[in-house]
Design an enzyme around this catalytic site. Structure first.
Site, PDB file in Angstrom:
ATOM      1  N   GLY A 116       0.908  -1.157   0.188  1.00  0.00           N
ATOM      2  CA  GLY A 116       0.213   0.010  -0.054  1.00  0.00           C
ATOM      3  C   GLY A 116       0.597   1.236  -0.030  1.00  0.00           C
ATOM      4  O   GLY A 116       0.443   2.277  -0.265  1.00  0.00           O
ATOM      5  N   GLU A 117       2.079   1.281   0.161  1.00  0.00           N
ATOM      6  CA  GLU A 117       2.877   2.436   0.344  1.00  0.00           C
ATOM      7  C   GLU A 117       3.194   2.985  -0.997  1.00  0.00           C
ATOM      8  O   GLU A 117       3.775   2.102  -1.804  1.00  0.00           O
ATOM      9  CB  GLU A 117       4.087   2.023   1.110  1.00  0.00           C
ATOM     10  CG  GLU A 117       5.159   3.262   1.424  1.00  0.00           C
ATOM     11  CD  GLU A 117       6.450   2.775   1.915  1.00  0.00           C
ATOM     12  OE1 GLU A 117       7.162   3.547   1.558  1.00  0.00           O
ATOM     13  OE2 GLU A 117       6.623   1.845   2.301  1.00  0.00           O
TER      14      GLU A 117
END
Length: 192
Positions: free
Chosen positions: A64-65
């Site tokens: 998700g980063e």
């Protein structure tokens, strides 16, 4: 051989694999090198960007980063360009198109998005990304229709879509800094 094993092992935790593939060179040189070889286990010859994404993202859960995703997608676009430059003049516009396809996928298939992106909006978003030139309209039309008709899904769940909303601004900024694109056949190179 480790990269090949990770790709082919169905029992592996797809989230853990995605996290491992996302490490930066300075944080973990071994895992950064693993990403390099993992990407090269795929043969993207004669594959348009939507098929590259479906094939590649079907093997692990993308983290998700934003920076982690950026590293993975950057390496993917470099390799995909090496083996299949197509209409792209460098790997940078291919990078922009890959992200544009992911954003389109989220826009078209996320039920929370009420006003779905039109083809003209998709085309406008990709204006002059190929080093100052536009991609062929029929090429963009193919990508739009393909993603509209078949959602890009992750292997780990038949209902997951790639939620890119939390870093869309970062992607848009980078995509706006990119240039030209083209798509032709080539050969798969292992790039040892």
């Amino acid at each position: 051989s480790i990269a090949e094993l990770l790709k082919e092992t169905t029992e592996i935790d797809k989230s853990a694999l995605g996290e491992a593939l996302a490490y930066s060179e300075d944080r973990n040189p071994y895992l950064a090198k693993l990403r390099y070889y993992f990407i090269r286990t795929f043969c993207f010859v004669d594959m348009p960007p939507d098929v590259v994404l479906r094939t590649f993202l079907g093997t692990f859960r993308i983290p998700g980063e934003a920076q982690a995703i950026d590293r993975i997608m950057n390496d993917l676009s470099v390799y995909a360009y090496e083996v299949n430059p197509g209409p792209f003049l460098s790997a940078d516009p291919l990078f922009a198109v890959l992200f544009s396809c992911l954003l389109l996928n989220t826009d078209l298939h996320n039920p929370e998005v009420r006003d779905k992106m039109s083809f003209e909006e998709f085309r406008r978003n990709n204006r002059e990304i190929n080093e100052g030139h536009d991609l062929p309209v029929e090429y963009l039309r193919y990508l739009y229709d393909s993603i509209k008709n078949e959602e890009i899904k992750l292997l780990s769940s038949s209902t997951d879509t790639l939620d890119l909303s939390h870093w869309e601004e970062d992607i848009t900024y980078r995509a706006n800094k990119v240039s030209e694109a083209a798509f032709v056949g080539g050969g798969c190179g292992g790039g040892a």
